[in-house]
Design an enzyme around this catalytic site. Structure first.
Site, PDB file in Angstrom:
ATOM      1  N   ASP A  84       3.091 -10.374   0.376  1.00 55.08           N
ATOM      2  CA  ASP A  84       2.764  -9.009  -0.036  1.00 55.08           C
ATOM      3  C   ASP A  84       3.964  -8.146   0.316  1.00 55.08           C
ATOM      4  OD1 ASP A  84       0.183  -9.607  -0.943  1.00 55.08           O
ATOM      5  OD2 ASP A  84      -0.704  -9.256   1.020  1.00 55.08           O
ATOM      6  N   ASP A 101      -2.261  -8.528  -6.820  1.00 55.48           N
ATOM      7  CA  ASP A 101      -3.345  -7.716  -6.247  1.00 55.48           C
ATOM      8  C   ASP A 101      -3.565  -6.443  -7.062  1.00 55.48           C
ATOM      9  OD1 ASP A 101      -3.471  -9.569  -4.145  1.00 55.48           O
ATOM     10  OD2 ASP A 101      -2.162  -8.373  -2.855  1.00 55.48           O
TER      11      ASP A 101
END
Length: 166
Positions: free
Chosen positions: A125, A139
């Site tokens: 991420d 996401d």
């Protein structure tokens, strides 16, 4: 003066193509941006306003739920993606096709990173916002896709009963 005609609804086949093309675009965008982040992002970078970049790894699912259980998450995500692909292939409107494709692409992007990313089932991420967990393009695809599908179901017009289903 030109006459206005109604736009013909898309066939089921065209909606399926739109769904899976959207999913493919999200998977490609996620893999490219993740690769760039892994290769070039060292440290925290403030970009603009609340937006920044900082590389981190998540073994859980959304909001780091079930962290530390990468194998179980990967197996369940794989089963979920298979079921999701079947469901989104049934999209009846353009909004549902695009939204479903965003969700499917995000799920596939994260699943592919868990399986082949070389980070022991963890997903990189790298997008940061103030007061929000770090996330990636996959996401974002899931989140935006869910919003699009929900809005379509809540506010969209019902599909016309004569819509061709091929």
């Amino acid at each position: 003066m030109q006459e206005r005609r109604a736009v013909a609804p898309l066939t089921r086949g065209a909606l399926r193509t739109l769904t899976f093309a959207t999913a493919a675009a999200i998977v490609v965008a996620d893999r490219v941006t993740t690769s760039l982040a892994l290769n070039h992002l060292h440290g925290v970078r403030h970009v603009w306003g609340p937006f920044g970049l900082a590389l981190g790894f998540n073994s859980g699912v959304a909001f780091s739920l079930f962290s530390g259980r990468a194998l179980i998450v990967t197996v369940l995500l794989g089963a979920g993606v298979a079921g999701l692909a079947f469901v989104v292939a049934q999209a009846a409107t353009v909004a549902q096709a695009v939204g479903g494709g965003l969700v499917l692409g995000g799920a596939l992007g994260n699943l592919s990173e868990r399986i082949s990313g070389g980070h022991h089932g963890q997903v990189p991420d790298f997008i940061t916002l103030s007061h929000w967990p770090t996330f990636n393009v996959a996401d974002a695809g899931v989140t935006v896709g869910v919003i699009v599908v929900a809005a379509s179901l809540l506010f969209g017009r019902p599909a016309h009963p004569d819509t061709p289903a091929s």
